[in-house]
Design a protein around this motif. Structure first.
Motif, short mmCIF file in Angstrom:
data_model
loop_
_atom_site.label_atom_id
_atom_site.label_comp_id
_atom_site.label_asym_id
_atom_site.label_seq_id
_atom_site.Cartn_x
_atom_site.Cartn_y
_atom_site.Cartn_z
N ALA A 146 0.91 -1.27 0.04
CA ALA A 146 0.13 0.08 0.00
C ALA A 146 0.93 1.28 0.14
O ALA A 146 0.52 2.16 -0.58
N GLU A 149 1.19 6.15 4.42
CA GLU A 149 -0.05 7.17 4.42
C GLU A 149 0.06 8.33 4.96
O GLU A 149 0.92 8.22 6.05
N ARG A 170 -7.15 12.06 4.68
CA ARG A 170 -6.20 10.68 4.68
C ARG A 170 -5.80 10.31 3.14
O ARG A 170 -6.58 10.47 2.35
N SER A 177 -5.47 6.26 -2.66
CA SER A 177 -6.66 6.17 -2.04
C SER A 177 -6.75 7.49 -1.33
O SER A 177 -5.62 8.10 -0.88
N ARG A 209 -11.67 3.98 -1.66
CA ARG A 209 -11.05 3.03 -1.10
C ARG A 209 -10.38 3.17 0.56
O ARG A 209 -9.62 2.76 0.97
N TYR A 210 -11.36 4.01 1.02
CA TYR A 210 -11.46 4.05 2.33
C TYR A 210 -13.12 3.90 3.11
O TYR A 210 -14.12 4.36 2.29
N GLU A 247 -11.14 2.36 7.33
CA GLU A 247 -10.24 1.18 6.83
C GLU A 247 -9.64 1.30 5.48
O GLU A 247 -10.59 1.72 4.71
N GLN A 248 -8.61 1.20 5.22
CA GLN A 248 -8.08 1.41 3.58
C GLN A 248 -8.52 0.02 3.15
O GLN A 248 -7.91 -1.09 3.40
N LYS A 249 -9.53 -0.02 2.33
CA LYS A 249 -9.86 -1.23 1.54
C LYS A 249 -10.70 -1.02 0.40
O LYS A 249 -11.17 0.37 0.29
#
Length: 269
Positions: A146, A149, A170, A177, A209-210, A247-249
Motif C-alpha cells: 500500500a 499513508e 487521509r 486512496s 478505497r476508505y 479502513e483502507q480497503k
C-alpha cells in the motif's frame, strides 16, 4: 526506577556470534511524564525509543541505529502546545571507505494547539486552533504494497463570532486512496424559505478505497455500531464518524449532513 513501566517492549533482540547485541526495535512508555522546564518552554517526555534499522542510501544497503522519544513542548505564556509521537534520530554505524556518515530524523505524528491571545480562556479567546499530522510508513511486507499513508486534520473555533469548522484528510499516493471530511458551523442560520427553519451547519465526506469499519475503530465484528460511534482512537480521539475510523480497503464512501433549527430565535424552539 519508580517511573519505569512493569513491561518493556522489545520488538526483536539479536545476539550475534561475536557477542554483539542488537535491538531491532523497542521502547519504554513512562508511568509518569518527565517534565523539563526550560523557561519559557516546558518539554514533556512520555516515552523512549531505541533500535536498529536498514535502508538503501547512496546505492548501498546501510545500517543505522536510532534513538528517540514521545512528548510535547508547551510555551507559557503564549498559548502554544505541540505534541509528537515517534521523534527518532537515525545515524549510520557502518561508516567507512565509500560509506560516509548519514543521519536523518523521522516523526510519526505531530499535533498542535494554539490559543490567541495566548493568555485568554477558551471561551474568551479570539481564535482556537488545533491540528495534527501523521505519517504511517509500512512496517511489514503486507503493508509495503500500500505504501506510506499521510493523514491530518485541523479544527478552528471563533468563540466571539460563534463560528467553528474542521477539515480532515487521509491519503495514500501509491494505491491511490483518499478521504476528505469537512465541516462548518455558523451562528447566523441560512433560511430555508418560509419554513421558519434555518441551517446552522454543514458537513461533507468523500472517500475512495476508505471504508468505515468496526476494525478500524479497534472493535470486533460482534460489537454494536453504537460502540463504533463512541470509540475514540489515535490521533484525534473524537467520538462520531471520524476519518481516523476508516479502513483502507476497496470501496467508496460518501456522507453529508446538515443542522436544522428554528431561525428566528437561534434554534431555541
Amino acid at each position: 526506577k519508580d517511573n519505569l513501566p512493569k513491561d518493556i517492549e522489545i520488538q526483536k533482540l539479536i545476539i550475534w556470534d561475536d557477542g554483539q547485541i542488537e535491538l531491532e526495535g523497542g521502547g519504554i512508555q513512562l508511568r509518569k511524564p518527565i517534565t523539563l522546564k526550560l523557561l519559557p518552554v516546558e518539554l514533556t517526555i512520555t516515552g523512549l525509543h531505541v533500535g536498529s534499522y536498514e535502508q538503501m542510501h547512496g546505492g548501498a544497503l546501510r545500517k543505522y541505529k536510532y534513538f528517540g522519544f514521545d512528548g510535547g513542548i508547551s510555551v507559557k505564556p503564549g498559548g502554544i502546545d505541540a505534541r509528537g509521537d515517534g521523534f527518532k534520530f537515525y545515524f549510520t554505524v557502518d561508516n567507512g571507505p565509500g560509506k560516509p556518515r548519514h543521519v536523518f530524523i523521522r516523526i510519526k505524528s505531530i499535533a498542535i494547539d494554539i490559543i490567541i491571545p495566548g493568555d485568554a480562556k477558551p471561551d474568551k479567546a479570539t481564535l482556537l486552533l488545533s491540528g495534527y499530522l501523521s505519517v504511517k510508513r509500512p512496517t511489514n511486507d503486507a503493508e509495503a504494497g500500500a505504501g506510506t499513508e499521510y493523514a491530518g486534520g485541523v479544527t478552528f473555533s471563533l468563540p466571539k463570532l460563534k463560528m467553528a469548522g474542521s477539515a480532515a484528510m487521509r491519503y495514500i499516493p501509491k494505491v491511490p486512496s483518499f478521504l476528505i471530511d469537512i465541516c462548518l458551523e455558523i451562528a447566523t442560520p441560512i433560511p430555508l424559505g418560509p419554513t421558519g427553519l434555518g441551517s446552522y451547519g454543514f458537513r461533507a465526506l468523500l472517500g475512495q478505497r476508505y471504508v468505515a469499519t468496526k476494525k478500524a475503530a479497534g472493535l470486533t465484528d460482534e460489537d454494536k455500531w453504537y460502540r463504533y460511534y463512541k470509540a475514540k482512537i489515535d490521533p484525534d480521539y473524537k467520538e462520531g464518524i471520524q476519518a481516523s475510523k476508516f479502513e483502507q480497503k476497496d470501496g467508496f464512501s460518501v456522507g453529508a449532513g446538515v443542522s436544522l433549527a428554528t431561525s428566528g430565535d437561534s434554534g431555541k424552539v
